[in-house]
Design a protein around this motif. Structure first.
Motif, PDB file in Angstrom:
ATOM      1  N   ARG A  81      38.099  41.203  85.322  1.00 25.74           N
ATOM      2  CA  ARG A  81      38.379  42.411  86.100  1.00 25.74           C
ATOM      3  C   ARG A  81      37.092  42.790  86.814  1.00 25.74           C
ATOM      4  NH1 ARG A  81      43.261  45.392  84.723  1.00 25.74           N
ATOM      5  NH2 ARG A  81      44.646  43.618  84.692  1.00 25.74           N
ATOM      6  N   ARG A  82      37.168  42.997  88.121  1.00 31.38           N
ATOM      7  CA  ARG A  82      35.990  43.408  88.880  1.00 31.38           C
ATOM      8  C   ARG A  82      36.440  44.140  90.141  1.00 31.38           C
ATOM      9  NH1 ARG A  82      33.941  37.591  91.175  1.00 31.38           N
ATOM     10  NH2 ARG A  82      35.879  37.106  92.237  1.00 31.38           N
ATOM     11  N   GLY A  83      35.479  44.701  90.845  1.00 34.66           N
ATOM     12  CA  GLY A  83      35.795  45.463  92.048  1.00 34.66           C
ATOM     13  C   GLY A  83      36.227  46.872  91.696  1.00 34.66           C
ATOM     14  N   THR A  84      37.039  47.456  92.555  1.00 28.49           N
ATOM     15  CA  THR A  84      37.531  48.808  92.340  1.00 28.49           C
ATOM     16  C   THR A  84      38.860  48.734  91.598  1.00 28.49           C
ATOM     17  OG1 THR A  84      36.495  49.502  94.412  1.00 28.49           O
ATOM     18  CG2 THR A  84      38.143  50.976  93.466  1.00 28.49           C
ATOM     19  N   TRP A  85      38.881  49.273  90.389  1.00 26.85           N
ATOM     20  CA  TRP A  85      40.101  49.333  89.591  1.00 26.85           C
ATOM     21  C   TRP A  85      40.038  50.544  88.687  1.00 26.85           C
ATOM     22  CZ3 TRP A  85      39.997  47.944  84.149  1.00 26.85           C
ATOM     23  CH2 TRP A  85      38.754  47.470  83.696  1.00 26.85           C
ATOM     24  N   ARG A  86      41.202  51.078  88.342  1.00 23.58           N
ATOM     25  CA  ARG A  86      41.279  52.266  87.480  1.00 23.58           C
ATOM     26  C   ARG A  86      41.155  51.854  86.024  1.00 23.58           C
ATOM     27  NH1 ARG A  86      42.412  56.618  90.276  1.00 23.58           N
ATOM     28  NH2 ARG A  86      43.655  56.489  92.150  1.00 23.58           N
ATOM     29  N   VAL A  87      40.233  52.499  85.343  1.00 23.33           N
ATOM     30  CA  VAL A  87      40.018  52.218  83.925  1.00 23.33           C
ATOM     31  C   VAL A  87      40.876  53.190  83.119  1.00 23.33           C
ATOM     32  CG1 VAL A  87      38.321  52.072  82.072  1.00 23.33           C
ATOM     33  CG2 VAL A  87      37.659  51.484  84.404  1.00 23.33           C
ATOM     34  N   PRO A  88      41.790  52.678  82.286  1.00 20.26           N
ATOM     35  CA  PRO A  88      42.616  53.575  81.478  1.00 20.26           C
ATOM     36  C   PRO A  88      41.793  54.219  80.359  1.00 20.26           C
ATOM     37  CG  PRO A  88      43.038  51.321  80.849  1.00 20.26           C
ATOM     38  CD  PRO A  88      42.106  51.274  82.025  1.00 20.26           C
ATOM     39  N   ARG A  89      42.336  55.229  79.747  1.00 19.02           N
ATOM     40  CA  ARG A  89      41.661  55.912  78.637  1.00 19.02           C
ATOM     41  C   ARG A  89      41.373  54.942  77.495  1.00 19.02           C
ATOM     42  NH1 ARG A  89      39.399  56.898  75.168  1.00 19.02           N
ATOM     43  NH2 ARG A  89      39.439  58.548  73.658  1.00 19.02           N
ATOM     44  N   MET A  90      42.333  54.042  77.231  1.00 19.13           N
ATOM     45  CA  MET A  90      42.185  53.049  76.167  1.00 19.13           C
ATOM     46  C   MET A  90      42.535  51.688  76.754  1.00 19.13           C
ATOM     47  SD  MET A  90      41.619  52.386  73.000  1.00 19.13           S
ATOM     48  CE  MET A  90      41.955  51.181  71.763  1.00 19.13           C
ATOM     49  N   LEU A  91      41.606  50.752  76.676  1.00 13.43           N
ATOM     50  CA  LEU A  91      41.818  49.411  77.189  1.00 13.43           C
ATOM     51  C   LEU A  91      41.702  48.426  76.037  1.00 13.43           C
ATOM     52  CD1 LEU A  91      42.174  47.449  79.591  1.00 13.43           C
ATOM     53  CD2 LEU A  91      39.677  47.437  79.794  1.00 13.43           C
ATOM     54  N   LYS A  92      42.763  47.645  75.825  1.00  6.91           N
ATOM     55  CA  LYS A  92      42.753  46.629  74.779  1.00  6.91           C
ATOM     56  C   LYS A  92      42.668  45.269  75.461  1.00  6.91           C
ATOM     57  CE  LYS A  92      45.483  49.298  71.531  1.00  6.91           C
ATOM     58  NZ  LYS A  92      46.656  49.325  70.666  1.00  6.91           N
ATOM     59  N   VAL A  93      41.715  44.460  75.009  1.00  2.26           N
ATOM     60  CA  VAL A  93      41.523  43.123  75.564  1.00  2.26           C
ATOM     61  C   VAL A  93      41.697  42.122  74.428  1.00  2.26           C
ATOM     62  CG1 VAL A  93      39.939  41.593  76.792  1.00  2.26           C
ATOM     63  CG2 VAL A  93      39.908  44.054  77.280  1.00  2.26           C
ATOM     64  N   GLU A  94      42.670  41.217  74.587  1.00  2.00           N
ATOM     65  CA  GLU A  94      42.991  40.255  73.533  1.00  2.00           C
ATOM     66  C   GLU A  94      42.943  38.842  74.105  1.00  2.00           C
ATOM     67  OE1 GLU A  94      46.883  41.474  72.368  1.00  2.00           O
ATOM     68  OE2 GLU A  94      46.181  43.336  71.465  1.00  2.00           O
ATOM     69  N   SER A  95      42.180  37.972  73.460  1.00  2.95           N
ATOM     70  CA  SER A  95      42.090  36.582  73.893  1.00  2.95           C
ATOM     71  C   SER A  95      41.782  35.703  72.683  1.00  2.95           C
ATOM     72  CB  SER A  95      40.989  36.415  74.945  1.00  2.95           C
ATOM     73  OG  SER A  95      40.831  35.064  75.292  1.00  2.95           O
ATOM     74  N   ALA A  96      42.564  34.632  72.543  1.00  5.16           N
ATOM     75  CA  ALA A  96      42.321  33.707  71.433  1.00  5.16           C
ATOM     76  C   ALA A  96      41.183  32.751  71.782  1.00  5.16           C
ATOM     77  CB  ALA A  96      43.588  32.928  71.105  1.00  5.16           C
ATOM     78  N   PHE A  97      41.231  32.189  72.987  1.00  9.17           N
ATOM     79  CA  PHE A  97      40.205  31.260  73.448  1.00  9.17           C
ATOM     80  C   PHE A  97      39.902  31.600  74.901  1.00  9.17           C
ATOM     81  CE2 PHE A  97      43.165  29.036  70.642  1.00  9.17           C
ATOM     82  CZ  PHE A  97      42.320  28.706  69.603  1.00  9.17           C
ATOM     83  N   GLY A  98      38.656  31.656  75.255  1.00  4.71           N
ATOM     84  CA  GLY A  98      38.313  31.888  76.648  1.00  4.71           C
ATOM     85  C   GLY A  98      37.245  32.936  76.800  1.00  4.71           C
ATOM     86  N   LYS A  99      36.879  33.168  78.047  1.00  5.11           N
ATOM     87  CA  LYS A  99      35.824  34.117  78.383  1.00  5.11           C
ATOM     88  C   LYS A  99      36.436  35.405  78.925  1.00  5.11           C
ATOM     89  CE  LYS A  99      32.633  30.465  79.666  1.00  5.11           C
ATOM     90  NZ  LYS A  99      31.872  29.866  80.755  1.00  5.11           N
ATOM     91  N   VAL A 100      35.737  36.502  78.647  1.00  3.08           N
ATOM     92  CA  VAL A 100      36.160  37.807  79.137  1.00  3.08           C
ATOM     93  C   VAL A 100      35.018  38.385  79.964  1.00  3.08           C
ATOM     94  CG1 VAL A 100      36.771  40.166  78.480  1.00  3.08           C
ATOM     95  CG2 VAL A 100      37.672  38.235  77.171  1.00  3.08           C
ATOM     96  N   TYR A 101      35.345  38.823  81.184  1.00  3.69           N
ATOM     97  CA  TYR A 101      34.349  39.453  82.042  1.00  3.69           C
ATOM     98  C   TYR A 101      34.946  40.736  82.602  1.00  3.69           C
ATOM     99  CZ  TYR A 101      31.215  40.355  85.925  1.00  3.69           C
ATOM    100  OH  TYR A 101      30.341  40.961  86.782  1.00  3.69           O
ATOM    101  N   LEU A 102      34.386  41.866  82.200  1.00  2.00           N
ATOM    102  CA  LEU A 102      34.810  43.166  82.714  1.00  2.00           C
ATOM    103  C   LEU A 102      33.653  43.780  83.486  1.00  2.00           C
ATOM    104  CD1 LEU A 102      36.554  44.717  79.570  1.00  2.00           C
ATOM    105  CD2 LEU A 102      37.634  43.548  81.483  1.00  2.00           C
ATOM    106  N   ASP A 103      33.856  44.029  84.762  1.00  3.02           N
ATOM    107  CA  ASP A 103      32.844  44.678  85.583  1.00  3.02           C
ATOM    108  C   ASP A 103      33.334  46.092  85.876  1.00  3.02           C
ATOM    109  OD1 ASP A 103      31.017  45.602  87.418  1.00  3.02           O
ATOM    110  OD2 ASP A 103      31.080  43.801  88.675  1.00  3.02           O
ATOM    111  N   LEU A 104      32.717  47.055  85.230  1.00  5.25           N
ATOM    112  CA  LEU A 104      33.098  48.462  85.386  1.00  5.25           C
ATOM    113  C   LEU A 104      32.203  49.192  86.388  1.00  5.25           C
ATOM    114  CD1 LEU A 104      33.541  49.233  81.583  1.00  5.25           C
ATOM    115  CD2 LEU A 104      35.323  48.631  83.215  1.00  5.25           C
ATOM    116  N   SER A 105      31.295  48.474  87.045  1.00  4.78           N
ATOM    117  CA  SER A 105      30.298  49.124  87.906  1.00  4.78           C
ATOM    118  C   SER A 105      30.928  49.821  89.108  1.00  4.78           C
ATOM    119  CB  SER A 105      29.237  48.128  88.364  1.00  4.78           C
ATOM    120  OG  SER A 105      29.817  47.088  89.129  1.00  4.78           O
TER     121      SER A 105
END
Length: 180
Positions: A81-105
């Motif tokens: 997730r990157r760029g302009t996006w709405r961040v919810p009050r509660m964000l759950k991120v679930e992944s068994a295998f792989g990379k996670v990249y969250l850009d909240l800037s």
């Protein structure tokens, strides 16, 4: 005529206590209660032994908005997730295998406090937060490698508070503040 014994009051669970503490902190962060009211409420919640003792403390707080939880999930691959996006009050991120990249800037924060719950098996995660964000990752449990986060020396007022919790198996979480 004999009366039936009454059930003893149900004891408070740690989850219920944690939820009450979180609701008090959120109400304070959002300006619904004063610092003194939060201190008094925290004292009552932490010394409560039954669920019924929590009712008067939580009765004056605003209702929780249940519709502000989102889940991002992938069995394998990359979550990004990157760029302009709405961040919810509660964000759950679930992944068994792989990379996670969250850009909240550049993300839009509608809540002063945001909870991110990570449930990751293997793979690394990287979260970029706004410059003025306050980050709390103490509730994240890592199995193999520790998280990498160095808090900013000075944070400007008015930034969001980002609380990161959950569990990571094999991998490392890296948290960075945006440069601009």
């Amino acid at each position: 005529m004999t009366s039936l014994p009454q059930d003893p009051p149900s004891r408070i669970s740690e989850d219920a206590r944690d939820t009450a503490v979180r609701r008090l902190q959120e109400a304070y962060a959002e300006g619904h209660i004063s610092h003194e009211e939060m201190d008094e409420g925290l004292g009552e919640v932490l010394t409560a032994t039954t669920r019924s003792e929590l009712v008067p403390v939580l009765a004056s707080l605003p209702e929780e908005n249940a519709g502000s939880t989102s889940t991002i999930a992938a069995a394998g691959g990359r979550i990004r997730r990157r760029g302009t996006w709405r961040v919810p009050r509660m964000l759950k991120v679930e992944s068994a295998f792989g990379k996670v990249y969250l850009d909240l800037s550049q993300a839009v924060f509608e809540h002063p406090v945001v909870d991110i719950e990570l449930q990751l098996g293997t793979g690394k995660a990287r979260i970029t937060v706004p410059r003025d964000a306050i980050v709390d990752a103490e509730a994240l449990h890592t199995g193999w490698k520790d998280s990498r986060y160095r808090s900013r020396r000075r944070s400007g007022p008015g930034g969001p508070t980002i609380r990161i919790s959950g569990a990571m198996g094999f991998g490392r979480l890296t948290i960075r503040h945006a440069r601009r």
